[in-house]
Design a protein around this motif. Structure first.
Motif, short mmCIF file in Angstrom:
data_model
loop_
_atom_site.label_atom_id
_atom_site.label_comp_id
_atom_site.label_asym_id
_atom_site.label_seq_id
_atom_site.Cartn_x
_atom_site.Cartn_y
_atom_site.Cartn_z
N GLU A 262 48.57 45.01 47.74
CA GLU A 262 47.98 44.43 46.54
C GLU A 262 47.69 42.94 46.72
OE1 GLU A 262 50.76 45.24 43.46
OE2 GLU A 262 50.49 47.42 43.54
N SER A 263 48.64 42.24 47.34
CA SER A 263 48.48 40.81 47.54
C SER A 263 47.37 40.50 48.54
CB SER A 263 49.79 40.18 48.01
OG SER A 263 50.80 40.30 47.04
N LEU A 268 43.69 35.79 44.10
CA LEU A 268 44.66 34.71 43.94
C LEU A 268 45.42 34.44 45.22
CD1 LEU A 268 46.10 35.64 40.42
CD2 LEU A 268 44.36 33.93 40.96
N GLN A 269 45.44 35.41 46.14
CA GLN A 269 46.18 35.27 47.39
C GLN A 269 45.24 35.13 48.59
OE1 GLN A 269 49.47 35.10 47.63
NE2 GLN A 269 50.47 36.44 46.17
N ALA A 270 43.96 34.87 48.34
CA ALA A 270 42.97 34.85 49.42
C ALA A 270 43.26 33.78 50.45
CB ALA A 270 41.58 34.66 48.83
N GLN A 280 56.73 36.93 51.55
CA GLN A 280 56.89 36.85 50.09
C GLN A 280 57.52 38.12 49.53
OE1 GLN A 280 52.97 36.10 48.56
NE2 GLN A 280 53.15 33.88 48.68
N TRP A 281 57.26 39.25 50.20
CA TRP A 281 57.75 40.53 49.68
C TRP A 281 58.92 41.09 50.48
CZ3 TRP A 281 56.86 41.43 44.97
CH2 TRP A 281 55.67 41.00 44.37
N ARG A 305 42.52 44.12 54.86
CA ARG A 305 41.96 43.01 54.08
C ARG A 305 40.45 42.88 54.34
NH1 ARG A 305 44.73 37.03 54.25
NH2 ARG A 305 45.22 37.13 52.02
N ARG A 306 40.05 43.00 55.61
CA ARG A 306 38.63 42.86 55.95
C ARG A 306 37.82 43.98 55.33
NH1 ARG A 306 38.83 43.58 61.17
NH2 ARG A 306 39.33 41.40 61.66
#
Length: 313
Positions: A262-263, A268-270, A280-281, A305-306
């Motif tokens: 999700e992140s 917001l996490q780009a 972070q997780w 992500r890509r």
């Protein structure tokens, strides 16, 4: 929601008041900013009653070093919302109108399911033990499927729902003894009629899942720390998840990977690196994270992500 005539305390003030009224308690808020809670006190028929309102994540009662803190048992009457109570490794789910007896001398936990309100009637522990004829107080839901249970409920409802007149206060002055006298019979009836009234394992399983989901960022969340939080053994924790065809370690890892996914695609996490998001997780090894991520999503974190960015464009 709190009723319009209720006062919302800050979390710290609420917790301090709870300790003053009920003894050695700790609590964890889901959010200090959005915390809702209040503690009220009153007396009826010579019984001290604490009214507890809260949307805290959990409330923990510790065995106190002060003898005075263990002098009462808590008869909890659920008024609004629902909650899960845990003591001695047993679990009880409370819904509006239901009652549970808890021993103040034994550690316990309460997990509200959102905002909840209950009344806690304080009964002298020595008298409760004397009536049961044993050195401990059973953790029990006070069911109303027997004559004794129905009489018990009727008395408690009268105490809680309508203010007593001065004359009634005098008439009810010994009502604590009457309530305590009914408890052993109710307990025996429940043990005979239905020894397993609650889906205890299912409820505890959901509570552990809820706790994990809210603490995925904590690196030191291990089976050992989880078992300690819920006052069960590590083996019991493993069995609990095995009964639901799940593994505690796989569950934690899968939930962490889902949050990472999700992140990775969140605007917001780009600007965050993949490694930073993993850390972070709760992951501590970027190579291990990448391998686990690819096993679950069939893509590396970078490819995932890509691909999302390509699909979005």
């Amino acid at each position: 929601m709190l009723s319009t005539d209720s006062v919302t305390l800050s979390f710290d003030t609420w917790l301090e008041t709870l300790r003053d009224v009920c003894g050695s308690f700790d609590s964890t808020p889901l959010s200090r900013l959005n915390f809702q809670g209040n503690v009220t006190t009153r007396s009826a028929g010579g019984i001290d009653i604490a009214g507890i309102q809260t949307n805290a994540e959990r409330i923990v009662h510790h065995r106190s070093a002060r003898i005075a803190d263990d002098s009462d048992c808590f008869l909890i009457v659920q008024k609004h919302g629902s909650a899960t109570l845990i003591q001695n490794g047993e679990t009880i789910t409370m819904r509006p109108g239901e009652m549970t007896l808890m021993d103040s001398a034994v550690a316990s936990q309460i997990y509200p399911h959102g905002f909840m309100e209950h009344d806690s009637l304080h009964l002298p522990r020595v008298e409760v033990m004397r009536r049961f004829g044993q050195p401990h107080v059973p953790f029990m839901k006070v069911a109303t499927d027997s004559a004794s249970g129905q009489i018990f409920q009727m008395i408690v409802s009268r105490l809680l729902n309508d203010p007593l007149t001065a004359m009634e206060e005098e008439e009810y002055s010994g009502i604590s003894d009457s309530l305590i006298a009914l408890l052993p019979g109710i307990h025996r009836h429940q043990a005979t009629a239905n020894p397993h009234p609650d889906d205890a394992n299912g409820t505890l399983y959901r509570c552990v899942q809820q706790y994990i989901d809210h603490h995925l960022h904590e690196v030191d969340m291990t089976p050992e720390t989880l078992a300690s939080k819920f006052h069960i053994s590590v083996r019991q924790l493993y069995r609990l998840f095995e009964q639901h065809e799940e593994s505690i370690c796989r569950y934690v890892q899968r939930k962490r990977l889902e949050r990472c996914a999700e992140s990775l695609v969140s605007p917001l996490q780009a600007s965050q690196t993949i490694t930073r998001i993993a850390f972070q997780w709760g992951f501590t090894d970027s190579a291990h994270f990448s391998r686990a991520f690819k096993r679950l999503f069939s893509q590396s974190p970078r490819e995932y992500r890509r691909q999302y960015l390509l699909d979005a464009s």
